[in-house]
Structures are given as structure tokens and as C-alpha cells.
Write a protein that holds these residues in place. Structure first.
Motif, PDB file in Angstrom:
ATOM      1  N   ASP A   1      -4.178  -1.770  -1.505  1.00  0.00           N
ATOM      2  CA  ASP A   1      -3.148  -1.830  -0.477  1.00  0.00           C
ATOM      3  C   ASP A   1      -2.877  -3.293  -0.150  1.00  0.00           C
ATOM      4  OD1 ASP A   1      -1.417  -1.632   1.641  1.00  0.00           O
ATOM      5  OD2 ASP A   1      -2.849  -0.671   2.990  1.00  0.00           O
TER       6      ASP A   1
ATOM      7  N   SER B   1       0.200  -3.992   1.179  1.00  0.00           N
ATOM      8  CA  SER B   1       1.394  -3.858   2.023  1.00  0.00           C
ATOM      9  C   SER B   1       1.327  -4.775   3.248  1.00  0.00           C
ATOM     10  CB  SER B   1       1.585  -2.405   2.465  1.00  0.00           C
ATOM     11  OG  SER B   1       0.504  -1.975   3.276  1.00  0.00           O
TER      12      SER B   1
ATOM     13  N   ALA C   1      -0.150   0.066  -3.114  1.00  0.00           N
ATOM     14  CA  ALA C   1       1.015  -0.627  -2.565  1.00  0.00           C
ATOM     15  C   ALA C   1       0.895  -2.123  -2.820  1.00  0.00           C
ATOM     16  CB  ALA C   1       1.133  -0.361  -1.068  1.00  0.00           C
TER      17      ALA C   1
ATOM     18  N   ASP D   1       3.640   1.350  -5.473  1.00  0.00           N
ATOM     19  CA  ASP D   1       4.827   0.979  -4.716  1.00  0.00           C
ATOM     20  C   ASP D   1       4.943  -0.539  -4.732  1.00  0.00           C
ATOM     21  OD1 ASP D   1       6.807   0.435  -2.902  1.00  0.00           O
ATOM     22  OD2 ASP D   1       5.915   1.566  -1.261  1.00  0.00           O
TER      23      ASP D   1
END
Length: 181
Positions: free
Chosen positions: A125, A127, A152, A176
Motif C-alpha cells: 500500500d 496510497s 496500491a 491500482d
């Protein structure tokens, strides 16, 4: 520059195995032996200057993992870069060994670079990387990324450079790349 050298096994039972913070002078963490936290994060860094985390000599960074607790958690300051180097024969993994658990987390207004020459098992992650910060994952020849669930990247021009293996687990594994991809 703040230096942290772990030349013998480091075990944290309910907190991070290694938690290191530094200002603009930067940070260097050398894990030359296993860093294990059964109920928390293996390695946590927070630096407003450049930071480097080196796993070497067959070291393992093993942490709780899970859906929100990363094994390696890196916070980087604006304009700075935090680099995680996972050496040949080194491993980043959760206690359970599940690729669905969180292996890596990056946040802050700087850049995050992951150079993998070993094995990283788990999702990530990034993000929380903000501002103009970017994320680059370099998966070298012979290296393995075992990824499950969702990962992400940051909000800017991020990259995964793969010369090794990326193995996905489960029926749906997503990456993502955020708005800047």
C-alpha cells in the motif's frame, strides 16, 4: 546520518522489531540478520531526509502482516527518497506467509524505491505517498514478488520494473496505479 545496524536476530513481540526515525540528515538501517515481530511490524522508518533500508546476508523481515499492518512501513519526507533493498536470499513476509497480507507500506511526500533481489510475499500500500512523490518497484532477475489481494501505488508516475517473477494468488489480484499512471 543516523545508522542502525542489526547484526544479530532482532525480535519484537508486540511492537516493531526495528523502529528508526531521523531528520534531514537521513537514515540507514542495515539488517544483517532476521528482524521478526510476531504481533507488529518488522521494520518501521520515518525520515525527513533520504533513508536506506538494507536486508542482507539471508536476512528475513517477518511481521504480523494482515490487511492493515505492513511488515515494512516507510515514511519519507518531501523531496527525499526512502529505498528498501532486499538482497539475494533475503525475505520479506508475514508471520502466516500469506500473499494476501500486507508486506510493504509507504507514505509521505517523498519517493519510495524498492529494489528486490530476493523474495517479497504480500501486497503493498503506497496510497499514502503524496505531493510529487513517486513509487518504483524494481524486481530483479531471479527475484520473486508473491502478491495477492490488492496493491496500491502512489498518485503520480509510478512504475513496476520486472525482470524476475511476479506471482499472483487468489482469483482476483489487482494493482491500482492511482491517478498519475
Amino acid at each position: 546520518t543516523t545508522h542502525v545496524n542489526a547484526n544479530a536476530e532482532v525480535v519484537g513481540f508486540s511492537t516493531a522489531g526495528i523502529s528508526a526515525a531521523a531528520g534531514t540528515g537521513g537514515l540507514v538501517v542495515n539488517a544483517n540478520a532476521d528482524v521478526v515481530s510476531n504481533l507488529g511490524k518488522a521494520i518501521v522508518t520515518n525520515s525527513t531526509g533520504n533513508a536506506v533500508v538494507n536486508l542482507a546476508n539471508g536476512a528475513r523481515a517477518i511481521g504480523l502482516g494482515g490487511t492493515s499492518t505492513a511488515v515494512v512501513d516507510m515514511t519519507t519526507g518531501a523531496g527525499a527518497t526512502t529505498t528498501l533493498n532486499v538482497g539475494t536470499n533475503d525475505l520479506v513476509d508475514s508471520v502466516s506467509g500469506s500473499p494476501m497480507n500486507r508486506a510493504l507500506k509507504g507514505q509521505g511526500a517523498g519517493n519510495v524505491v524498492v529494489n528486490n533481489f530476493g523474495v517479497i510475499t504480500g501486497n503493498y500500500d503506497f496510497s499514502g505517498v503524496s505531493g510529487t512523490g513517486t513509487v518504483t518497484i524494481n524486481n530483479a532477475t531471479g527475484a520473486v514478488l508473491n502478491v495477492g489481494g490488492s496493491g496500491a501505488m502512489g498518485p503520480n508516475g509510478d512504475a513496476i520494473v520486472n525482470n524476475g517473477q511476479i506471482e499472483t494468488f487468489g482469483q482476483l489480484t489487482t494493482i491500482d496505479f492511482g491517478a498519475g499512471a
